[in-house]
Design a protein around this motif. Structure first.
Motif, short mmCIF file in Angstrom:
data_model
loop_
_atom_site.label_atom_id
_atom_site.label_comp_id
_atom_site.label_asym_id
_atom_site.label_seq_id
_atom_site.Cartn_x
_atom_site.Cartn_y
_atom_site.Cartn_z
N ALA A 239 0.45 -0.68 -0.15
CA ALA A 239 0.58 -0.23 -0.08
C ALA A 239 0.57 1.12 0.21
O ALA A 239 0.94 1.95 -0.69
CB ALA A 239 -0.75 0.09 0.67
N THR A 240 1.35 1.51 1.14
CA THR A 240 2.71 2.23 0.88
C THR A 240 3.70 2.63 -0.79
O THR A 240 3.83 3.85 -0.83
CB THR A 240 3.49 2.02 2.15
OG1 THR A 240 4.11 1.53 2.04
CG2 THR A 240 3.14 2.87 3.66
N TRP A 241 3.87 1.08 -1.24
CA TRP A 241 4.46 1.78 -2.11
C TRP A 241 3.44 1.70 -3.31
O TRP A 241 4.14 3.29 -4.21
CB TRP A 241 5.16 0.33 -2.63
CG TRP A 241 5.54 0.31 -4.14
CD1 TRP A 241 6.65 0.34 -5.15
CD2 TRP A 241 4.64 0.28 -5.62
NE1 TRP A 241 7.34 0.65 -6.09
CE2 TRP A 241 5.49 -0.02 -6.75
CE3 TRP A 241 3.76 -0.62 -5.09
CZ2 TRP A 241 5.19 0.03 -7.88
CZ3 TRP A 241 2.98 -0.97 -6.96
CH2 TRP A 241 4.25 -0.26 -7.81
N LEU A 246 2.21 6.91 -7.11
CA LEU A 246 1.11 7.32 -7.91
C LEU A 246 1.57 8.84 -7.62
O LEU A 246 1.35 9.55 -8.44
CB LEU A 246 -0.52 7.16 -7.39
CG LEU A 246 -1.13 5.67 -7.50
CD1 LEU A 246 -2.12 4.87 -6.57
CD2 LEU A 246 -1.41 5.60 -8.75
N SER A 247 2.13 9.28 -6.12
CA SER A 247 1.92 10.37 -5.40
C SER A 247 3.01 10.59 -6.66
O SER A 247 3.64 11.92 -7.33
CB SER A 247 2.04 10.40 -4.28
OG SER A 247 1.39 9.88 -3.42
N ILE A 248 4.61 10.64 -6.41
CA ILE A 248 6.20 10.54 -7.59
C ILE A 248 5.80 10.28 -8.86
O ILE A 248 5.86 11.97 -9.60
CB ILE A 248 7.09 10.23 -6.77
CG1 ILE A 248 6.59 10.14 -5.37
CG2 ILE A 248 7.92 10.92 -7.07
CD1 ILE A 248 6.86 11.76 -5.04
N LEU A 251 0.88 11.73 -10.93
CA LEU A 251 0.36 12.59 -10.09
C LEU A 251 1.27 13.91 -9.95
O LEU A 251 0.54 14.91 -9.82
CB LEU A 251 0.07 12.58 -8.70
CG LEU A 251 -2.09 11.51 -8.07
CD1 LEU A 251 -1.86 10.84 -7.26
CD2 LEU A 251 -2.48 11.49 -9.28
N GLY A 252 2.11 13.48 -10.26
CA GLY A 252 3.05 14.77 -10.26
C GLY A 252 4.01 15.32 -9.46
O GLY A 252 5.03 16.27 -9.18
N GLY A 253 4.56 14.23 -8.73
CA GLY A 253 5.23 14.73 -7.15
C GLY A 253 6.40 14.90 -7.86
O GLY A 253 6.96 15.36 -6.82
N PHE A 254 6.99 14.23 -8.92
CA PHE A 254 8.02 14.31 -8.81
C PHE A 254 8.69 15.70 -9.44
O PHE A 254 9.87 16.51 -9.05
CB PHE A 254 9.10 13.42 -10.02
CG PHE A 254 10.34 13.55 -10.23
CD1 PHE A 254 11.17 12.20 -9.85
CD2 PHE A 254 10.25 13.49 -11.49
CE1 PHE A 254 12.46 12.14 -10.41
CE2 PHE A 254 12.16 14.31 -11.95
CZ PHE A 254 12.41 13.52 -11.47
N ASP A 255 8.07 15.86 -10.40
CA ASP A 255 7.74 17.47 -11.05
C ASP A 255 7.77 18.74 -10.21
O ASP A 255 8.65 19.70 -9.46
CB ASP A 255 6.40 17.72 -12.51
CG ASP A 255 7.54 16.93 -13.42
OD1 ASP A 255 8.44 16.23 -13.49
OD2 ASP A 255 6.81 16.51 -14.45
N LEU A 291 6.80 11.86 0.38
CA LEU A 291 6.09 10.97 0.19
C LEU A 291 6.62 9.61 -0.80
O LEU A 291 6.43 9.14 -1.86
CB LEU A 291 4.19 11.05 -1.07
CG LEU A 291 3.40 11.34 -0.36
CD1 LEU A 291 2.72 12.04 -1.55
CD2 LEU A 291 2.84 10.44 0.96
N MET A 292 8.06 10.50 -1.13
CA MET A 292 9.27 9.74 -1.37
C MET A 292 10.00 8.45 -1.14
O MET A 292 10.02 8.34 0.26
CB MET A 292 10.19 10.22 -1.59
CG MET A 292 10.64 11.43 -2.62
SD MET A 292 11.61 12.22 -2.94
CE MET A 292 11.67 13.39 -4.57
N LEU A 293 9.95 7.00 -1.70
CA LEU A 293 9.64 5.91 -0.67
C LEU A 293 11.40 5.86 -1.10
O LEU A 293 12.19 5.01 -2.02
CB LEU A 293 9.03 5.11 -1.88
CG LEU A 293 9.11 3.78 -0.80
CD1 LEU A 293 8.46 3.60 0.73
CD2 LEU A 293 8.20 2.50 -1.71
N SER A 294 12.27 6.34 -0.87
CA SER A 294 13.74 6.19 -0.91
C SER A 294 14.62 5.75 0.42
O SER A 294 14.12 6.32 2.04
CB SER A 294 14.28 8.15 -1.05
OG SER A 294 15.42 8.34 -1.04
N PRO A 295 15.47 4.70 0.30
CA PRO A 295 15.89 4.21 1.42
C PRO A 295 17.13 5.26 2.24
O PRO A 295 17.77 6.09 1.31
CB PRO A 295 16.98 3.51 -0.09
CG PRO A 295 17.14 3.73 -0.56
CD PRO A 295 16.37 4.56 -1.19
#
Length: 407
Positions: A239-241, A246-248, A251-255, A291-295
């Protein structure tokens, strides 16, 4: 590296309750196997290459980065629960004595961690952070599992947010782990590193330990418990992945992060998603970065995702331990004294030996670790390693001193 190998890991963990039971027969195989898996994952992250010849992250990095250390911490919380009665927690004076013993364990871990940092091995040292987390867990030892789980959730959300909002405004140790020297020369930076700015900041990583403490209040011998841990853990992880993806990506979170972070390039942001955040969070003017999934980024999503994998791993190891325990024995043997093996591993790294041959170093360390465990257990007839025995002895002495004062 869970510093509680011995009575805490056996079924029926009241003081003296296992005196008539052979030491080695009462350990929870799946729990030891999970510890062994965490230790091997940590060693692999420290030793094996992170990047392929093509410049891509290795499979080891993609699987184990951040998760191995979090699993260590989570299992430490489980051990704290088992030390204080498991699903039948001790109360009253017995609980008070246990709290004294755990406080002593915490101090021992802090001292070991501070001393190891003097050697400056090329790896993060989690033991000092462990000790602080143990101290923070003491007030929760008598609390019910739902309350402990709620506290874990608060640290996973509010603790991570606090770290990202104020981290760059606090003193730090410039990437070094707290040591005896930094404690004397930079007490403010040392405290800030332990709580907020360090490799394993307690305000975020306590979520793993408290979650483990809550899980340890359940009956870990029941198959239903194993299945629920796997289902809940996998659901959290997936779910968190999905939320992060979806967010990054969709839905444009990266930009948005790229547009609102001065000086941040697209390549830097891509690297951050793979290797950990490379930018300073207070300079980011968008909440999308949470919302980034980064180690090792300590974002709320990353902490909850990693916690999900830790839950699933424990459930799987407990489930397998009851079915094919004999096949897990080598893994469980290594996991039976992870504190000792982890410390020796860091000392070995500090020597610089075999740095140019990582695969030889990795397999040599694992082979010697297993050989040491087998020889130690057969020669001393102890299931505890030397450092585990030391911490248990100090803890037991503290509990006896407390009881003598109350009698």
């Amino acid at each position: 590296m869970t510093p509680t190998d011995g009575p805490a890991d056996r079924l029926g963990t009241q003081d003296g309750a296992v005196a008539a039971v052979p030491r080695r027969s009462r350990r929870i195989v799946g729990l030891d196997a999970a510890r062994g898996l965490a230790l091997i994952g940590m060693i692999s992250i420290h030793v094996l290459p992170e990047i392929t010849e093509a410049g891509e992250p290795t499979l080891i990095w993609e699987i184990g980065s951040g998760i191995s250390a979090a699993l260590f911490t989570f299992l430490a919380g489980v051990s704290l629960a088992l030390m204080t009665g498991g699903n039948k927690p001790v109360t009253g004076e017995a609980l008070a004595a246990k709290r004294v013993g755990i406080a002593i364990r915490a101090v021992v871990l802090i001292v070991i961690g501070l001393m190891l940092a003097i050697l400056d091995p090329p790896a993060g040292i989690i033991l000092t952070y462990y000790g602080v987390m143990f101290l923070m867990a003491i007030p929760l030892l008598g609390a019910p599992a739902p309350m402990i789980a709620t506290v874990a959730g608060v640290f996973a959300l509010a603790g991570t947010l606090f770290i990202h909002l104020v981290g760059n405004a606090m003193p730090n140790l410039d990437g070094y782990d707290p040591s005896l020297g930094s404690l004397v020369a930079q007490p403010d930076g040392t405290i800030a590193a332990l709580l907020v700015t360090g490799t394993y900041p307690v305000l975020a990583w306590s979520a793993f330990l408290f979650a483990g403490l809550a899980v340890g209040r359940f009956n870990l011998t029941l198959r239903d418990t194993h299945l629920r841990l796997m289902v809940v853990g996998l659901t959290m992880a997936l779910a968190t992945w999905l939320v992060s993806w979806l967010s990054i990506e969709v839905l444009g979170g990266f930009d948005r992060v790229l547009a609102t972070t001065p000086g941040l390039t697209e390549d830097e942001l891509v690297r951050s998603l793979t290797w950990g955040l490379e930018f300073t969070t207070p300079d980011i003017n968008s909440g999308w970065w949470l919302l980034m999934l980064s180690p090792y980024s300590e974002t709320p999503v990353e902490v909850l995702n990693t916690l999900g994998w830790a839950l699933a791993c424990l459930g799987a190891m407990l489930w397998l331990g009851q079915r094919i325990g004999q096949w897990l024995r080598p893994l469980a043997l290594v996991g039976s004294m992870t504190l000792t093996l982890y410390v020796v591993h860091l000392i070995f790294l500090a020597t610089g030996l075999l740095q140019e041959t990582p695969y030889i170093s990795f397999w040599l360390q694992l082979s010697l670790a297993l050989l040491f465990v087998v020889l130690w257990r057969n020669v001393t007839e102890r299931s505890q390693g030397p450092l585990e025995w030391m911490t248990t002895t100090a803890s037991t002495a503290g509990q006896r001193w407390y009881r003598s004062r109350k009698s």
